[in-house]
Design a protein around this motif. Structure first.
Motif, PDB file in Angstrom:
ATOM      1  N   VAL A   1       0.851  -1.205   0.000  1.00  0.00           N
ATOM      2  CA  VAL A   1       0.000   0.000   0.000  1.00  0.00           C
ATOM      3  C   VAL A   1       0.885   1.253   0.000  1.00  0.00           C
ATOM      4  CG1 VAL A   1      -1.756   1.284   1.265  1.00  0.00           C
ATOM      5  CG2 VAL A   1      -1.943  -1.203   1.053  1.00  0.00           C
TER       6      VAL A   1
ATOM      7  N   THR B   1      -4.549   9.585  -0.778  1.00  0.00           N
ATOM      8  CA  THR B   1      -4.007  10.825  -1.341  1.00  0.00           C
ATOM      9  C   THR B   1      -4.965  11.997  -1.101  1.00  0.00           C
ATOM     10  OG1 THR B   1      -2.893   9.520  -3.015  1.00  0.00           O
ATOM     11  CG2 THR B   1      -3.241  11.822  -3.541  1.00  0.00           C
TER      12      THR B   1
ATOM     13  N   GLY C   1      -3.375   1.053  -9.112  1.00  0.00           N
ATOM     14  CA  GLY C   1      -3.364   1.158  -7.654  1.00  0.00           C
ATOM     15  C   GLY C   1      -4.390   2.158  -7.143  1.00  0.00           C
ATOM     16  N   PRO C   2      -5.669   1.979  -7.494  1.00  0.00           N
ATOM     17  CA  PRO C   2      -6.689   2.951  -7.060  1.00  0.00           C
ATOM     18  C   PRO C   2      -6.942   2.948  -5.545  1.00  0.00           C
ATOM     19  CG  PRO C   2      -7.734   1.039  -8.060  1.00  0.00           C
ATOM     20  CD  PRO C   2      -6.251   0.896  -8.296  1.00  0.00           C
TER      21      PRO C   2
ATOM     22  N   GLU D   1      -6.158  -2.982  -9.634  1.00  0.00           N
ATOM     23  CA  GLU D   1      -5.822  -3.010  -8.204  1.00  0.00           C
ATOM     24  C   GLU D   1      -5.507  -4.439  -7.795  1.00  0.00           C
ATOM     25  OE1 GLU D   1      -5.439  -0.730  -5.479  1.00  0.00           O
ATOM     26  OE2 GLU D   1      -4.888  -2.664  -4.610  1.00  0.00           O
TER      27      GLU D   1
ATOM     28  N   ASP E   1      -2.268  -7.754 -10.842  1.00  0.00           N
ATOM     29  CA  ASP E   1      -0.976  -7.103 -10.642  1.00  0.00           C
ATOM     30  C   ASP E   1      -0.630  -6.327 -11.916  1.00  0.00           C
ATOM     31  OD1 ASP E   1       1.712  -6.489 -10.433  1.00  0.00           O
ATOM     32  OD2 ASP E   1       2.274  -8.423  -9.584  1.00  0.00           O
ATOM     33  N   ALA E   2      -0.407  -5.023 -11.762  1.00  0.00           N
ATOM     34  CA  ALA E   2      -0.130  -4.172 -12.923  1.00  0.00           C
ATOM     35  C   ALA E   2       1.123  -4.611 -13.675  1.00  0.00           C
ATOM     36  CB  ALA E   2      -0.007  -2.721 -12.488  1.00  0.00           C
TER      37      ALA E   2
ATOM     38  N   SER F   1      -0.602   5.468  -8.743  1.00  0.00           N
ATOM     39  CA  SER F   1      -0.146   5.786  -7.378  1.00  0.00           C
ATOM     40  C   SER F   1       0.406   4.535  -6.716  1.00  0.00           C
ATOM     41  CB  SER F   1      -1.279   6.414  -6.563  1.00  0.00           C
ATOM     42  OG  SER F   1      -2.481   5.692  -6.746  1.00  0.00           O
TER      43      SER F   1
HETATM   44  C1  LIG Z   1      -0.391   4.471  -2.012  1.00  0.00           C
HETATM   45  S1  LIG Z   1      -1.808   3.439  -2.367  1.00  0.00           S
HETATM   46  C2  LIG Z   1      -2.683   4.613  -3.376  1.00  0.00           C
HETATM   47  C3  LIG Z   1      -4.171   4.474  -3.271  1.00  0.00           C
HETATM   48  C4  LIG Z   1      -4.997   5.585  -3.929  1.00  0.00           C
HETATM   49  N1  LIG Z   1      -4.821   5.625  -5.368  1.00  0.00           N
HETATM   50  C5  LIG Z   1      -4.680   6.932  -3.361  1.00  0.00           C
HETATM   51  O1  LIG Z   1      -4.077   7.729  -4.093  1.00  0.00           O
HETATM   52  O2  LIG Z   1      -5.014   7.198  -2.218  1.00  0.00           O
HETATM   53  C6  LIG Z   1      -1.161   2.253  -3.498  1.00  0.00           C
HETATM   54  C7  LIG Z   1      -2.154   1.264  -4.059  1.00  0.00           C
HETATM   55  O3  LIG Z   1      -1.500   0.501  -5.083  1.00  0.00           O
HETATM   56  C8  LIG Z   1      -1.893  -0.863  -4.982  1.00  0.00           C
HETATM   57  N2  LIG Z   1      -0.845  -1.668  -5.625  1.00  0.00           N
HETATM   58  C9  LIG Z   1       0.425  -1.881  -5.200  1.00  0.00           C
HETATM   59  N3  LIG Z   1       1.107  -2.648  -6.059  1.00  0.00           N
HETATM   60  C10 LIG Z   1       0.255  -2.911  -7.089  1.00  0.00           C
HETATM   61  C11 LIG Z   1       0.390  -3.651  -8.310  1.00  0.00           C
HETATM   62  N4  LIG Z   1       1.547  -4.255  -8.627  1.00  0.00           N
HETATM   63  N5  LIG Z   1      -0.672  -3.731  -9.134  1.00  0.00           N
HETATM   64  C12 LIG Z   1      -1.840  -3.094  -8.824  1.00  0.00           C
HETATM   65  N6  LIG Z   1      -2.026  -2.398  -7.685  1.00  0.00           N
HETATM   66  C13 LIG Z   1      -0.989  -2.288  -6.821  1.00  0.00           C
HETATM   67  C14 LIG Z   1      -2.033  -1.079  -3.470  1.00  0.00           C
HETATM   68  O4  LIG Z   1      -2.803  -2.219  -3.151  1.00  0.00           O
HETATM   69  C15 LIG Z   1      -2.681   0.243  -3.052  1.00  0.00           C
HETATM   70  O5  LIG Z   1      -4.074   0.164  -3.163  1.00  0.00           O
END
Ligand SMILES: C[S@@+](CC[C@H](N)C(=O)[O-])C[C@H]1O[C@@H](n2cnc3c(N)ncnc32)[C@H](O)[C@@H]1O
Length: 207
Positions: free
Chosen positions: A22, A28, A52-53, A76, A98-99, A120
């Motif tokens: 996370v 944000t 990563g929403p 996500e 996984d992105a 993000s």
């Molecule tokens: C810092 S949080 C940001 C959440 C939101 N977008 C915000 O700005 O508040 C990072 C997010 O990226 C997701 N994440 C991390 N690695 C990822 C990946 N490889 N693929 C997709 N999502 C991922 C996490 O689960 C988390 O929800």
């Protein structure tokens, strides 16, 4: 519980369980959201992809800019976040995955290319080779005049992983614009807008 409190509680619970995935303790801020989503066209029918929403702190601001006919997807990795998004933002096309496997995920959603990527994902917690793999995936799905915007934290600028990430941005994109810092966020943020993926950053198979 108010929806904001529910959002914060969900986010914090996942941040405690998956701190390195996370990568933040709070969603944000709206100040960063405004800056990071400014690249989203407010007319036409672009395809916009969020990586990563989380609980969707950027999803609402993106959606509010989009005109009818635009497409808004989000990838996500965290199943709890995905469930939360399905409930709270039914208009968002959420893909659980996984992105790092972006091409495959978009193929399954019948998406050829996207106009804007807003990420993000906590880049600076990823090892440099994974940062580059992910950036190559992003570059390969963007239209030639597409744009990636992403967030780093000012508090991590000195870290080798952050420097490696900024170098990887420059190796992947012809134009990398660090926008001004946004102090009203915890931690304070820096936003990058990147355009024109370099041909040699994308393998022929990806093209
Ligand atoms: C810092 S949080 C940001 C959440 C939101 N977008 C915000 O700005 O508040 C990072 C997010 O990226 C997701 N994440 C991390 N690695 C990822 C990946 N490889 N693929 C997709 N999502 C991922 C996490 O689960 C988390 O929800």
């Amino acid at each position: 519980m108010s929806s904001t409190l529910r959002e914060y509680a969900t986010f914090l619970a996942r941040a405690v369980r998956q701190p390195t995935r996370v990568g933040a303790v709070l969603p944000t801020s709206r100040h960063v959201a405004t800056a990071v989503t400014a690249v989203v066209p407010s007319f036409g029918s672009p395809t916009v992809l969020e990586l990563g929403p989380g609980t969707g702190a950027l999803s609402g601001p993106i959606q509010r800019r989009l005109a009818e006919g635009a497409r808004h997807l989000a990838v996500e990795i965290d199943p709890e976040m995905v469930r939360y998004l399905h409930r709270s933002k039914p208009w968002l096309e959420v893909i659980e995955g996984d992105a790092t496997h972006l091409r495959e995920l978009l193929d399954a959603a019948a998406v050829e290319q996207v106009d804007v990527v807003i990420s993000s994902i906590p880049w600076t917690l990823l090892p440099p080779d994974r940062q580059r793999t992910l950036l190559r995936e992003v570059a390969a799905v963007l239209v030639p005049d597409g744009v990636l915007t992403t967030i780093t934290y000012l508090t991590t600028l000195w870290r080798p992983n952050t420097r490696a990430f900024v170098a990887a941005l420059h190796d992947t994109f012809d134009e990398v614009l660090p926008r001004t810092a946004v102090w009203r966020n915890l931690p304070p943020a820096r936003i990058y807008a990147c355009r024109r993926p370099k041909a040699d950053s994308v393998t022929p198979r990806q093209r």
